[in-house]
Design an enzyme around this catalytic site. Sequence first.
Site, PDB file in Angstrom:
ATOM      1  CG  ASP A  43      -1.746   1.255   1.541  1.00 20.03           C
ATOM      2  OD1 ASP A  43      -2.797   1.189   0.614  1.00 20.03           O
ATOM      3  OD2 ASP A  43      -1.551   2.193   1.976  1.00 20.03           O
ATOM      4  CE1 TYR A  48       0.494   7.683   3.141  1.00 19.37           C
ATOM      5  CE2 TYR A  48       1.213   5.576   2.446  1.00 19.37           C
ATOM      6  CZ  TYR A  48       0.307   6.358   2.910  1.00 19.37           C
ATOM      7  OH  TYR A  48      -0.802   5.873   3.550  1.00 19.37           O
ATOM      8  CE  LYS A  77      -3.859   4.731   0.764  1.00 18.32           C
ATOM      9  NZ  LYS A  77      -2.417   4.212   0.760  1.00 18.32           N
ATOM     10  CG  HIS A 110      -4.480   9.606   0.481  1.00 22.59           C
ATOM     11  ND1 HIS A 110      -3.059   9.792   0.222  1.00 22.59           N
ATOM     12  CD2 HIS A 110      -4.583   9.165   1.752  1.00 22.59           C
ATOM     13  CE1 HIS A 110      -2.483   9.167   1.569  1.00 22.59           C
ATOM     14  NE2 HIS A 110      -3.424   8.889   1.976  1.00 22.59           N
TER      15      HIS A 110
END
Length: 306
Positions: A43, A48, A77, A110
């Site tokens: 994931d 990130y 996402k 997201h």
Amino acid sequence: MLHSTLNTNAQIPRVGLGTLDSRGDDGYNAILDAFDAGYRSFDLAYAYLNEEPMGRAFKHIIESGKAKREDLFITSKLWCNDHRPELVLPAYQRTLKNLQLDYLDLYLVHWPFAMPPDSLPISKDKDGFTPVERIPLSATWKAMEELYEKGLVKAIGVSNVTVALLYELYCGCKIIPAVNQVEMHPFCQQPKLISFCERIGVHLTAYCPLGRAAKSGDVNASNHPVLVEIGKKHKKSAAQVALRWQMQRSQNISIIPKSVRKERMIENISIFDFELTPSEMEEIAKLDENRHVIDVEALFDIPLFN
């Protein structure tokens, strides 16, 4: 590895690796270690800030012959500043380029709110608030549907979406979200959301399945006394008990515990050789306090879950 079937008929592994805060060489090595430990679901998210090392790791796994691309289930996402419909495809293509992939197995929205294109992942305006744009989730979702209809992605979904928002999207969409990824652990169990998602055919993925230290107090499944005691009966850790509990709650739930330590990855995936009793499941159910460890209001000034 057990799998759940999405509404696209794709198979999603019940346990995957979360990668928040796994950056640089740590992120690269985390993917390789997790693969060696048996993980096939990973994931990720543009926000990130770790797509490049993750991409190098996937390339190494595939080019070394350890796995074919179709053996991996890779999720990423769409960030809030790409919610304008015309930005969705470029954002997706940027992620594919960073990850050195031809497609994603799952692409999620997201968060269900939009920010201006020039905003940073976590940013504030001159008044100290998170800048927002007037773009409904339904408009962004139509662009997500186009990705799926063009065959660019295997499945599309959402993240951090409440029952009310999910119902509104469900009523107006052409393609029902395959997944809703939400915070879910023994202290935030979300039973009504689980029930609703089962009714309309939306799979749930639980992030932060072990909780963590939060401002409101310790919300950590790894050391909670109830889970520790149950673990002793099965010769398992409290964390393994919490993860096993998620597996037994519903066939419609997958989990993505995050770690960069291989021994912890192995522990988190070693939860299929024991079963909790009905009384133990009931005991854990009593721990629910609807306590989120992700403080959305502090991050974005939006009381999404209130």
